[in-house]
Design a protein around this motif. Structure first.
Motif, PDB file in Angstrom:
ATOM      1  N   ILE A  93       0.865  -1.176   0.000  1.00 43.25           N
ATOM      2  CA  ILE A  93       0.000   0.000   0.000  1.00 43.25           C
ATOM      3  C   ILE A  93       0.902   1.226   0.000  1.00 43.25           C
ATOM      4  O   ILE A  93       2.070   1.160   0.383  1.00 43.25           O
ATOM      5  CB  ILE A  93      -0.965   0.012   1.204  1.00 43.25           C
ATOM      6  N   GLY A  94       0.365   2.338  -0.463  1.00 42.58           N
ATOM      7  CA  GLY A  94       1.196   3.522  -0.665  1.00 42.58           C
ATOM      8  C   GLY A  94       0.888   4.666   0.278  1.00 42.58           C
ATOM      9  O   GLY A  94       0.119   4.540   1.231  1.00 42.58           O
ATOM     10  N   MET A  95       1.484   5.799  -0.022  1.00 38.99           N
ATOM     11  CA  MET A  95       1.370   6.982   0.828  1.00 38.99           C
ATOM     12  C   MET A  95      -0.056   7.508   0.924  1.00 38.99           C
ATOM     13  O   MET A  95      -0.407   8.188   1.884  1.00 38.99           O
ATOM     14  CB  MET A  95       2.289   8.088   0.307  1.00 38.99           C
ATOM     15  N   ARG A  96      -0.892   7.214  -0.055  1.00 37.82           N
ATOM     16  CA  ARG A  96      -2.259   7.732  -0.013  1.00 37.82           C
ATOM     17  C   ARG A  96      -3.016   7.228   1.209  1.00 37.82           C
ATOM     18  O   ARG A  96      -4.011   7.835   1.613  1.00 37.82           O
ATOM     19  CB  ARG A  96      -3.016   7.369  -1.297  1.00 37.82           C
ATOM     20  N   ARG A 118       2.032   1.659  11.129  1.00 39.31           N
ATOM     21  CA  ARG A 118       2.090   0.212  11.357  1.00 39.31           C
ATOM     22  C   ARG A 118       1.425  -0.565  10.225  1.00 39.31           C
ATOM     23  O   ARG A 118       1.930  -1.604   9.786  1.00 39.31           O
ATOM     24  CB  ARG A 118       1.425  -0.137  12.691  1.00 39.31           C
ATOM     25  N   ASP A 119       0.278  -0.073   9.754  1.00 34.76           N
ATOM     26  CA  ASP A 119      -0.452  -0.787   8.707  1.00 34.76           C
ATOM     27  C   ASP A 119       0.375  -0.875   7.435  1.00 34.76           C
ATOM     28  O   ASP A 119       0.440  -1.935   6.793  1.00 34.76           O
ATOM     29  CB  ASP A 119      -1.782  -0.078   8.428  1.00 34.76           C
ATOM     30  N   LEU A 120       1.036   0.225   7.060  1.00 36.95           N
ATOM     31  CA  LEU A 120       1.844   0.216   5.841  1.00 36.95           C
ATOM     32  C   LEU A 120       3.066  -0.692   5.992  1.00 36.95           C
ATOM     33  O   LEU A 120       3.375  -1.480   5.101  1.00 36.95           O
ATOM     34  CB  LEU A 120       2.259   1.642   5.479  1.00 36.95           C
ATOM     35  N   ILE A 121       3.748  -0.605   7.127  1.00 39.66           N
ATOM     36  CA  ILE A 121       4.920  -1.464   7.351  1.00 39.66           C
ATOM     37  C   ILE A 121       4.508  -2.934   7.394  1.00 39.66           C
ATOM     38  O   ILE A 121       5.197  -3.806   6.830  1.00 39.66           O
ATOM     39  CB  ILE A 121       5.647  -1.067   8.649  1.00 39.66           C
ATOM     40  N   ASP A 122       3.371  -3.227   8.027  1.00 33.14           N
ATOM     41  CA  ASP A 122       2.895  -4.613   8.097  1.00 33.14           C
ATOM     42  C   ASP A 122       2.644  -5.185   6.711  1.00 33.14           C
ATOM     43  O   ASP A 122       2.881  -6.375   6.454  1.00 33.14           O
ATOM     44  CB  ASP A 122       1.596  -4.692   8.912  1.00 33.14           C
ATOM     45  N   THR A 123       2.163  -4.350   5.803  1.00 34.67           N
ATOM     46  CA  THR A 123       1.878  -4.810   4.454  1.00 34.67           C
ATOM     47  C   THR A 123       3.133  -4.877   3.594  1.00 34.67           C
ATOM     48  O   THR A 123       3.439  -5.897   2.978  1.00 34.67           O
ATOM     49  CB  THR A 123       0.847  -3.877   3.778  1.00 34.67           C
ATOM     50  N   ASN A 124       3.890  -3.775   3.572  1.00 33.54           N
ATOM     51  CA  ASN A 124       5.005  -3.646   2.622  1.00 33.54           C
ATOM     52  C   ASN A 124       6.275  -4.383   3.028  1.00 33.54           C
ATOM     53  O   ASN A 124       7.060  -4.775   2.160  1.00 33.54           O
ATOM     54  CB  ASN A 124       5.337  -2.172   2.415  1.00 33.54           C
ATOM     55  N   VAL A 125       6.494  -4.532   4.317  1.00 33.20           N
ATOM     56  CA  VAL A 125       7.716  -5.196   4.784  1.00 33.20           C
ATOM     57  C   VAL A 125       7.396  -6.576   5.357  1.00 33.20           C
ATOM     58  O   VAL A 125       7.888  -7.598   4.861  1.00 33.20           O
ATOM     59  CB  VAL A 125       8.455  -4.356   5.851  1.00 33.20           C
ATOM     60  N   THR A 126       6.562  -6.596   6.381  1.00 30.28           N
ATOM     61  CA  THR A 126       6.229  -7.878   7.005  1.00 30.28           C
ATOM     62  C   THR A 126       5.543  -8.800   6.002  1.00 30.28           C
ATOM     63  O   THR A 126       5.742 -10.021   6.027  1.00 30.28           O
ATOM     64  CB  THR A 126       5.336  -7.667   8.236  1.00 30.28           C
ATOM     65  N   GLY A 127       4.777  -8.213   5.081  1.00 25.94           N
ATOM     66  CA  GLY A 127       4.122  -9.027   4.053  1.00 25.94           C
ATOM     67  C   GLY A 127       5.111  -9.762   3.177  1.00 25.94           C
ATOM     68  O   GLY A 127       4.955 -10.956   2.907  1.00 25.94           O
ATOM     69  N   TYR A 128       6.171  -9.076   2.733  1.00 23.62           N
ATOM     70  CA  TYR A 128       7.203  -9.738   1.921  1.00 23.62           C
ATOM     71  C   TYR A 128       7.861 -10.867   2.721  1.00 23.62           C
ATOM     72  O   TYR A 128       8.139 -11.941   2.183  1.00 23.62           O
ATOM     73  CB  TYR A 128       8.275  -8.734   1.500  1.00 23.62           C
ATOM     74  N   PHE A 129       8.106 -10.593   4.000  1.00 21.04           N
ATOM     75  CA  PHE A 129       8.728 -11.603   4.867  1.00 21.04           C
ATOM     76  C   PHE A 129       7.822 -12.826   5.024  1.00 21.04           C
ATOM     77  O   PHE A 129       8.260 -13.971   4.846  1.00 21.04           O
ATOM     78  CB  PHE A 129       9.045 -10.988   6.234  1.00 21.04           C
ATOM     79  N   LYS A 158      14.048   8.731   0.503  1.00 22.84           N
ATOM     80  CA  LYS A 158      14.546   9.890   1.252  1.00 22.84           C
ATOM     81  C   LYS A 158      13.802  11.189   0.921  1.00 22.84           C
ATOM     82  O   LYS A 158      14.209  12.256   1.311  1.00 22.84           O
ATOM     83  CB  LYS A 158      16.045  10.068   1.005  1.00 22.84           C
ATOM     84  N   ARG A 159      12.693  11.049   0.202  1.00 24.78           N
ATOM     85  CA  ARG A 159      11.930  12.225  -0.221  1.00 24.78           C
ATOM     86  C   ARG A 159      11.114  12.810   0.927  1.00 24.78           C
ATOM     87  O   ARG A 159      10.571  12.085   1.762  1.00 24.78           O
ATOM     88  CB  ARG A 159      10.998  11.836  -1.371  1.00 24.78           C
ATOM     89  N   LYS A 160      11.029  14.097   0.948  1.00 26.57           N
ATOM     90  CA  LYS A 160      10.225  14.814   1.942  1.00 26.57           C
ATOM     91  C   LYS A 160       8.785  14.294   1.936  1.00 26.57           C
ATOM     92  O   LYS A 160       8.175  14.126   0.889  1.00 26.57           O
ATOM     93  CB  LYS A 160      10.235  16.307   1.616  1.00 26.57           C
ATOM     94  N   GLY A 161       8.262  14.033   3.130  1.00 24.52           N
ATOM     95  CA  GLY A 161       6.871  13.616   3.259  1.00 24.52           C
ATOM     96  C   GLY A 161       6.580  12.183   2.886  1.00 24.52           C
ATOM     97  O   GLY A 161       5.417  11.820   2.708  1.00 24.52           O
ATOM     98  N   PHE A 162       7.620  11.335   2.802  1.00 27.13           N
ATOM     99  CA  PHE A 162       7.400   9.951   2.357  1.00 27.13           C
ATOM    100  C   PHE A 162       7.569   8.921   3.471  1.00 27.13           C
ATOM    101  O   PHE A 162       7.962   7.783   3.218  1.00 27.13           O
ATOM    102  CB  PHE A 162       8.305   9.622   1.159  1.00 27.13           C
ATOM    103  N   VAL A 163       7.284   9.294   4.704  1.00 26.50           N
ATOM    104  CA  VAL A 163       7.180   8.321   5.803  1.00 26.50           C
ATOM    105  C   VAL A 163       5.698   7.926   5.907  1.00 26.50           C
ATOM    106  O   VAL A 163       4.817   8.792   5.936  1.00 26.50           O
ATOM    107  CB  VAL A 163       7.661   8.956   7.131  1.00 26.50           C
ATOM    108  N   PRO A 164       5.439   6.594   5.899  1.00 27.25           N
ATOM    109  CA  PRO A 164       6.353   5.457   6.067  1.00 27.25           C
ATOM    110  C   PRO A 164       6.690   4.697   4.772  1.00 27.25           C
ATOM    111  O   PRO A 164       7.375   3.682   4.828  1.00 27.25           O
ATOM    112  CB  PRO A 164       5.575   4.553   7.006  1.00 27.25           C
TER     113      PRO A 164
END
Length: 258
Positions: A93-96, A118-129, A158-164
């Protein structure tokens, strides 16, 4: 001659965008492809669009954030296919999800909600794992396999406003490099593929796309077709730990002498 005949491939996040484009490219080269995403009408329609073209697409509902859902998908593949040749980790999932106006009105990290992070990290990182962890033992049993992890530009990290979103893709790249090292002795390769720029997908809201018109060119998801077919095919045998930019793929091939 079809390059991927008899190959069985799982593509996550395949109901639209990059995932759909890659699944279609793989199917057109003769592969059997399980399109995976959360269950629903969007996935049903995606698979129907491909099967009515005579392509060997199947539906594989899976929530990459859920160990049980991943395990159920792995069990289905074992029962129905008896093997898996290639896994494409693309679901994300993305920044939107944390700021719908992220491209035109970036917001600092401290305005991101903990739940959104947490939701984005769970999908984009933990999901790949979780998905890799689920399918790799099956590949190990077969003594071979290919994993392709989809990533994004370094600028995004490293772009401004791109966390997470930025940190999530930096993490998946680190994960990919380590996976490649861990799996070398098992005959399983792990490579990364990224478009090379902002791409026309559901991660960019329609109203933002309109605002961006004339400011810079958005890539078509089809840019992933040629490199994903190469990485899934026998031509990529032995190549691992590589980070391939789709818009620079031809140049990369020349440099590798392929």
């Amino acid at each position: 001659m079809m390059k991927l005949k008899d190959q069985h491939i799982v593509v996550t996040g395949a109901s639209s965008g990059l995932g759909y484009a890659m699944a279609e490219a793989l199917l057109k080269e003769g592969a059997t492809v399980a399109l995976s995403s959360r269950p629903g009408g969007k996935l049903n329609e995606a698979v129907h669009n491909l099967t009515r073209q005579g392509l060997d697409a199947v539906e594989l509902p899976m929530d990459v954030r859920s160990e049980q859902s991943v395990n159920d998908a792995v069990d289905w593949v074992k029962k129905e296919w008896g093997k898996i040749d290639v896994l494409v980790n693309n679901a994300g999932i993305g920044m939107r999800t944390v700021n719908p106006q992220f491209l035109t009105d970036p917001q600092p990290f401290f305005q991101v909600s903990p739940s959104g992070f947490r939701d984005l990290i769970d999908t984009n990182v933990t999901g790949y794992f979780l998905v890799s962890r689920g399918f790799v033992p099956f590949m190990v049993e077969g003594g071979k396999g290919k994993i392709i992890n989809i990533s994004m530009n370094y600028e995004t990290m490293k772009r401004k406003g791109f966390v997470p979103y930025g940190p999530s893709r930096a993490a998946t790249e680190s994960l990919s490099y380590i996976m490649a090292e861990d799996l070398k002795s098992y005959g399983i390769t792990v490579n990364m593929l990224l478009p090379g720029g902002a791409t026309i997908t559901g991660m960019i809201p329609d109203e933002v796309k309109k605002q961006l018109e004339g400011r810079f060119q958005l890539l078509d998801p089809g840019v992933m077709a040629k490199p994903i077919v190469f990485l899934a095919s026998g031509k990529s045998e032995g190549i691992t730990g590589q980070r391939i930019v789709a818009i620079e793929f031809d140049k990369w091939l020349q440099e590798k002498g392929k």
